[in-house]
Design a protein around this motif. Sequence first.
Motif, PDB file in Angstrom:
ATOM      1  N   ALA A   1      -5.659   1.221  -5.481  1.00 13.56           N
ATOM      2  CA  ALA A   1      -6.368   0.167  -4.735  1.00 13.56           C
ATOM      3  C   ALA A   1      -7.831   0.542  -4.529  1.00 13.56           C
ATOM      4  O   ALA A   1      -8.723  -0.305  -4.655  1.00 13.56           O
ATOM      5  CB  ALA A   1      -5.680  -0.085  -3.395  1.00 13.56           C
TER       6      ALA A   1
ATOM      7  N   GLY B   1       0.795  -1.224   0.000  1.00 15.66           N
ATOM      8  CA  GLY B   1       0.000   0.000   0.000  1.00 15.66           C
ATOM      9  C   GLY B   1       0.824   1.268   0.000  1.00 15.66           C
ATOM     10  O   GLY B   1       0.547   2.189  -0.754  1.00 15.66           O
TER      11      GLY B   1
ATOM     12  N   VAL C   1      -3.549  -5.856   2.092  1.00 10.56           N
ATOM     13  CA  VAL C   1      -3.927  -4.586   1.457  1.00 10.56           C
ATOM     14  C   VAL C   1      -5.224  -4.075   2.065  1.00 10.56           C
ATOM     15  O   VAL C   1      -5.345  -2.889   2.398  1.00 10.56           O
ATOM     16  CB  VAL C   1      -4.053  -4.741  -0.070  1.00 10.56           C
ATOM     17  CG1 VAL C   1      -4.691  -3.514  -0.702  1.00 10.56           C
ATOM     18  CG2 VAL C   1      -2.686  -4.988  -0.683  1.00 10.56           C
TER      19      VAL C   1
ATOM     20  N   CYS D   1      -3.767  -9.878  -0.489  1.00 17.73           N
ATOM     21  CA  CYS D   1      -5.066  -9.201  -0.590  1.00 17.73           C
ATOM     22  C   CYS D   1      -5.578  -8.815   0.795  1.00 17.73           C
ATOM     23  O   CYS D   1      -6.056  -7.691   1.001  1.00 17.73           O
ATOM     24  CB  CYS D   1      -6.094 -10.091  -1.287  1.00 17.73           C
ATOM     25  SG  CYS D   1      -5.843 -10.270  -3.058  1.00 17.73           S
TER      26      CYS D   1
ATOM     27  N   TRP E   1       2.790   1.790  -3.279  1.00 14.03           N
ATOM     28  CA  TRP E   1       1.946   1.909  -4.441  1.00 14.03           C
ATOM     29  C   TRP E   1       0.983   3.078  -4.331  1.00 14.03           C
ATOM     30  O   TRP E   1       0.604   3.683  -5.310  1.00 14.03           O
ATOM     31  CB  TRP E   1       1.206   0.594  -4.607  1.00 14.03           C
ATOM     32  CG  TRP E   1       0.404   0.443  -5.840  1.00 14.03           C
ATOM     33  CD1 TRP E   1       0.729   0.838  -7.102  1.00 14.03           C
ATOM     34  CD2 TRP E   1      -0.860  -0.172  -5.940  1.00 14.03           C
ATOM     35  NE1 TRP E   1      -0.255   0.501  -7.980  1.00 14.03           N
ATOM     36  CE2 TRP E   1      -1.245  -0.137  -7.290  1.00 14.03           C
ATOM     37  CE3 TRP E   1      -1.704  -0.783  -5.023  1.00 14.03           C
ATOM     38  CZ2 TRP E   1      -2.442  -0.667  -7.744  1.00 14.03           C
ATOM     39  CZ3 TRP E   1      -2.871  -1.317  -5.471  1.00 14.03           C
ATOM     40  CH2 TRP E   1      -3.240  -1.257  -6.815  1.00 14.03           C
TER      41      TRP E   1
ATOM     42  N   ALA F   1      -1.115  -4.211  -9.665  1.00 17.45           N
ATOM     43  CA  ALA F   1      -1.705  -4.868  -8.497  1.00 17.45           C
ATOM     44  C   ALA F   1      -1.604  -6.381  -8.615  1.00 17.45           C
ATOM     45  O   ALA F   1      -1.182  -7.059  -7.669  1.00 17.45           O
ATOM     46  CB  ALA F   1      -3.172  -4.453  -8.339  1.00 17.45           C
TER      47      ALA F   1
END
Length: 187
Positions: free
Chosen positions: A10, A2, A176, A173, A5, A103
């Motif tokens: 997201a 996170g 995130v 996943c 990026w 992603a």
Amino acid sequence: FGEAWGPLPALAILFAFRCCLRPAEVVGLRTSSVRFGRTGEGAPQVILHLGATKMSVRWGGTESTSTVDSLCVRAAQFLVPGSPDVPLFGFGYPGFRDALAKAFSLLGASGLGFRPHSLRRGGACELFRTTGDIQAVMWKARWAAQRTARVYVDLERAARAEASLSAGARASCAAVAAHLEARLGLA
């Protein structure tokens, strides 16, 4: 994931999935497109006015959709208040496509053939899997014909895609989601 990026890609992916948005609808969202309200049961919701979409151009109107997903509601509250009328996520279709590819690469799932439109299909499948209500799926995704909805709602295909994710991808996943929840004050 996170921090390196950034949260906007997201969140764009989350909104595309939870609201069954077409890629052009995701990148077309503006801060002025977002409204807040409550469902008939009093749950907070975010309402997205989609403006001129593929179907609204054909029908001569506008379309909207909504979600009560707590992460989407909080993200919209975080992104919108006090903002001038600007693109909600700050990138066009090439940026969205690249964000999705990045992603999946970061999650170790880049070889699975997902495309930006896969989020609409996946969101529709998830909604049908949790509710069993094809009418709810049709409303959320703005499909007039049940035949169209059934093309998208392919639970066997969704199960194969989910089964193909590695344990590491599933853990990423979850990480995130936890990171976004913490950053938006939901954790």
